[in-house]
Design an enzyme around this catalytic site. Structure first.
Site, short mmCIF file in Angstrom:
data_model
loop_
_atom_site.label_atom_id
_atom_site.label_comp_id
_atom_site.label_asym_id
_atom_site.label_seq_id
_atom_site.Cartn_x
_atom_site.Cartn_y
_atom_site.Cartn_z
CE LYS A 198 -3.86 2.23 0.38
NZ LYS A 198 -3.45 2.93 -0.85
CD GLN B 266 3.19 4.87 2.36
OE1 GLN B 266 3.74 5.74 1.70
NE2 GLN B 266 2.13 5.10 3.09
CE LYS C 42 3.98 7.70 5.70
NZ LYS C 42 3.62 8.63 4.59
CE LYS D 121 4.84 7.72 -2.16
NZ LYS D 121 4.12 8.17 -0.96
CG ASP E 285 3.39 11.15 -2.67
OD1 ASP E 285 3.23 10.96 -1.46
OD2 ASP E 285 4.39 11.74 -3.12
CB THR F 278 -2.30 13.69 4.50
OG1 THR F 278 -2.64 12.55 3.72
CG2 THR F 278 -0.83 13.65 4.86
CG ASN G 78 -4.23 16.19 -0.35
OD1 ASN G 78 -3.73 15.58 0.60
ND2 ASN G 78 -5.53 16.16 -0.58
CB SER H 154 -5.52 4.91 1.97
OG SER H 154 -5.33 5.99 1.10
P1 NDP Z 1 0.66 17.98 -4.04
O1 NDP Z 1 1.15 17.64 -5.37
O2 NDP Z 1 -0.80 18.15 -3.79
O3 NDP Z 1 1.37 19.30 -3.51
C1 NDP Z 1 2.76 19.37 -3.42
C2 NDP Z 1 3.15 20.77 -2.96
O4 NDP Z 1 4.54 20.77 -2.65
C3 NDP Z 1 2.95 21.82 -4.05
O5 NDP Z 1 2.71 23.05 -3.43
C4 NDP Z 1 4.30 21.79 -4.75
O6 NDP Z 1 4.63 23.00 -5.44
C5 NDP Z 1 5.24 21.59 -3.58
N1 NDP Z 1 6.45 20.90 -4.03
C6 NDP Z 1 6.51 19.66 -4.57
N2 NDP Z 1 7.77 19.36 -4.91
C7 NDP Z 1 8.50 20.42 -4.57
C8 NDP Z 1 9.88 20.72 -4.65
N3 NDP Z 1 10.75 19.83 -5.16
N4 NDP Z 1 10.31 21.92 -4.17
C9 NDP Z 1 9.43 22.82 -3.66
N5 NDP Z 1 8.10 22.59 -3.57
C10 NDP Z 1 7.66 21.42 -4.00
O7 NDP Z 1 1.25 16.83 -3.06
P2 NDP Z 1 0.80 16.43 -1.60
O8 NDP Z 1 0.30 17.61 -0.86
O9 NDP Z 1 -0.05 15.22 -1.70
O10 NDP Z 1 2.18 15.93 -0.97
C11 NDP Z 1 3.05 16.80 -0.23
C12 NDP Z 1 3.97 15.98 0.65
O11 NDP Z 1 3.18 15.19 1.56
C13 NDP Z 1 4.86 14.97 -0.07
O12 NDP Z 1 6.07 14.83 0.63
C14 NDP Z 1 4.08 13.66 0.05
O13 NDP Z 1 4.91 12.53 -0.07
C15 NDP Z 1 3.53 13.82 1.45
N6 NDP Z 1 2.38 12.99 1.80
C16 NDP Z 1 1.24 13.04 1.04
C17 NDP Z 1 0.14 12.28 1.41
C18 NDP Z 1 -1.16 12.36 0.66
O14 NDP Z 1 -2.11 11.72 1.12
N7 NDP Z 1 -1.27 13.10 -0.41
C19 NDP Z 1 0.18 11.37 2.57
C20 NDP Z 1 1.39 11.48 3.35
C21 NDP Z 1 2.45 12.25 2.95
P3 NDP Z 1 4.56 23.01 -7.06
O15 NDP Z 1 3.11 22.89 -7.38
O16 NDP Z 1 5.18 24.29 -7.46
O17 NDP Z 1 5.36 21.82 -7.52
O1 2IT Z 2 2.96 9.04 1.70
C1 2IT Z 2 1.80 8.59 1.89
O2 2IT Z 2 1.50 8.04 2.96
C2 2IT Z 2 0.82 8.72 0.81
N1 2IT Z 2 1.13 9.34 -0.22
C3 2IT Z 2 -0.53 8.11 0.95
C4 2IT Z 2 -0.50 6.66 0.61
C5 2IT Z 2 -1.84 5.99 0.53
O3 2IT Z 2 -1.84 4.80 0.16
O4 2IT Z 2 -2.87 6.59 0.84
#
Ligand code: NDP
Ligand code: 2IT
Length: 449
Positions: free
Chosen positions: A94, A115, A118, A130, A170, A213, A244, A382
């Site tokens: 997952k 993961q 976690k 992943k 992600d 998240t 997100n 999830s």
């Molecule tokens: P999104 O794509 O929705 O948003 C990512 C955000 O981070 C955007 O604002 C983006 O800016 C910025 N960003 C991404 N890469 C970079 C970079 N290299 N340098 C600077 N800014 C950056 O992703 P999520 O919100 O889903 O994910 C954000 C973090 O949370 C990640 O580390 C992800 O692994 C983690 N995460 C996500 C989960 C989920 O359920 N979605 C669960 C647990 C952890 P821009 O648009 O300009 O690229």
């Molecule tokens: O980093 C994470 O935990 C996620 N991007 C969510 C993974 C999931 O299966 O919901």
């Protein structure tokens, strides 16, 4: 001849680096866990005897494949795509899919490894994986994203399944992408199943998954504060990202009476000293999910400052929520936050703080909620989406939110159980050790494989 735990850790890491060259993020993630669990392994020889750490740091398999698709101008484009199935000792694989130009095998191995631990912490039966691609959704039309997702699933579908491996979103993969991916899976398999999570509510998604998240990260920080008789109420917060995780971190901070001051994207950050309120937050969400614009536009819309090419860690605040990407907060950022009196860190992103930054937080004994504990709410919901799909039922918003809160509280309790030294809680040691024990015991139970 006896060797010290440090020497054993160094020898273990030297072997890991040699076997996995050119994968610095993977080395970083493994080093953190190995450093945390080494004392536990020393105290319980069965883990060393079964060579568990080495077994847990080699993925079960990594699938690498080509995705060929056609852009709107008729050009034929090629991307690399991956699925790293890291460990399924405690449940089907997952974990999310990431679409970003920086994606490579080493990045996905770090994310898959994180993961595993976690998912173990959530208490739900989920292994760790992943995947993703170096495809960059920025600047692509909806049709191009659709063609890419369909082409990617045309290979990925044979490797996944509701009891085998369940991907989700992600960075760069949200509701739109999950819709295209799920649609193609359903067509190829001729079966409707809970094989992806983060689906829309219309076709099998769970309420609160979108928010989970960010909400969960704030619930975790609230737990850390409450243990010391404090809360988020009245506190200021710096947040990075505007995707997100950042969006729903800001929303939950507002629910709990805190004042979020910043948001960012890869271009820079905005600082709104009046605070980002519900209305401004709705504007950000529309900007990012509908218009797909840049955060700099916020500064023009609401008349505040935009800091191009910078991160928000120099802004004074009580709480900090790195919610963008890995290694976005370094040693000097950590020092700036500590100097400005930060009380707690809630990592919404995966491994956003560099190791020397983590050391600054730990030496200062501030509440440091590391990603694999603090951001586990996303994958936890999830897991609840999978449960609802199996039951063919949908729980209410309130019901899912209550379960999310309970899971975050139980993760916090596990961190305290394994990380409290009589003076303060080392959340890194607590989370890594608690996550490790359950997986390691399962691996040993299966015998040599
Ligand atoms: P999104 O794509 O929705 O948003 C990512 C955000 O981070 C955007 O604002 C983006 O800016 C910025 N960003 C991404 N890469 C970079 C970079 N290299 N340098 C600077 N800014 C950056 O992703 P999520 O919100 O889903 O994910 C954000 C973090 O949370 C990640 O580390 C992800 O692994 C983690 N995460 C996500 C989960 C989920 O359920 N979605 C669960 C647990 C952890 P821009 O648009 O300009 O690229
Ligand atoms: O980093 C994470 O935990 C996620 N991007 C969510 C993974 C999931 O299966 O919901």
């Amino acid at each position: 001849m006896t060797t010290s735990p440090n020497a054993r850790l160094d020898a273990f890491m030297a072997r890991l680096v040699e076997r996995n060259p050119g994968e610095p993020e993977f080395h970083q993630a493994v080093h953190e866990v190995a450093h945390s669990v080494m004392p536990y392994i020393e105290a319980h020889p069965k883990y060393a005897k079964a060579n568990v750490l080495e077994r847990l740091t080699e993925p079960d398999r990594a699938i690498v494949f080509r995705v060929t698709w056609q852009d709107d101008d008729g050009n034929i484009r090629v991307n690399k795509a991956y699925r790293v199935q890291f460990n399924n000792a405690i449940g089907p694989y997952k974990g999310g899919l990431r679409f970003h130009p920086s994606v490579n095998l080493g990045v996905l191995k770090f994310l898959g490894f994180e993961q595993v631990f976690k998912n173990s912490l959530t208490g739900l039966p989920m292994g760790g994986a992943k995947g993703g691609s170096d495809f960059d959704p920025k600047g692509k039309s909806d049709d191009e994203v659709m063609r890419f997702c369909h082409a990617m699933m045309t290979e990925l579908w044979r490797h996944i399944g509701k009891d085998t491996d369940v991907p989700a979103g992600d960075i760069g993969v949200g509701a739109r992408e999950v819709g295209y991916l799920f649609g193609q899976y359903k067509r190829l398999q001729n079966q409707w199943g809970g094989v992806l999570t983060g689906k829309s509510i219309d076709y099998g998604g769970s309420l609160i998954r979108t928010e989970a998240t960010g909400y969960g990260t704030v619930y975790f920080v609230q737990e850390m504060l409450q243990r010391l008789g404090e809360s988020c109420e009245g506190k200021t917060a710096v947040v990075s990202g505007s995707g997100n995780v950042a969006t729903y971190t800001i929303e939950k901070l507002l629910h709990l009476g805190a004042k979020p001051l910043t948001a960012s994207d890869s271009g820079g950050f905005i600082y709104d000293p009046d605070g980002i309120d519900e209305e401004k937050l709705a504007w950000i969400e529309e900007l990012k999910t509908v218009r797909r614009g840049r955060i700099s536009e916020y500064a023009k819309e609401f008349g505040c400052e935009y800091f191009e090419g910078q991160r928000p860690w120099g802004i004074k605040a009580d709480l900090a929520f790195p919610s963008a990407t890995q290694n976005e907060l370094n040693e000097s950022d950590a020092k700036a936050l500590v100097k400005n009196g930060v009380q707690a860190i809630g990592e919404g992103a995966n491994m956003p703080t560099t190791p020397d930054g983590v050391k600054v937080f730990q030496d200062a004994k501030i509440l440091y909620g590391l990603g694999k504990a603090a951001n586990a709410g996303g994958v936890a919901v999830s897991g609840l989406e999978q449960s609802q799909n199996s039951l063919r039922l949908s729980w209410t918003r309130e019901e899912v939110d209550e379960r999310l809160k309970a899971i975050m509280a139980s993760i916090h309790a596990k961190c305290v159980e394994y990380g409290y030294d009589g003076d303060h809680v080392d959340y890194v040691k607590g989370a890594n050790t608690a996550g490790f024990v359950k997986i390691a015991d399962s691996v040993i139970a299966y015998g040599v494989m």
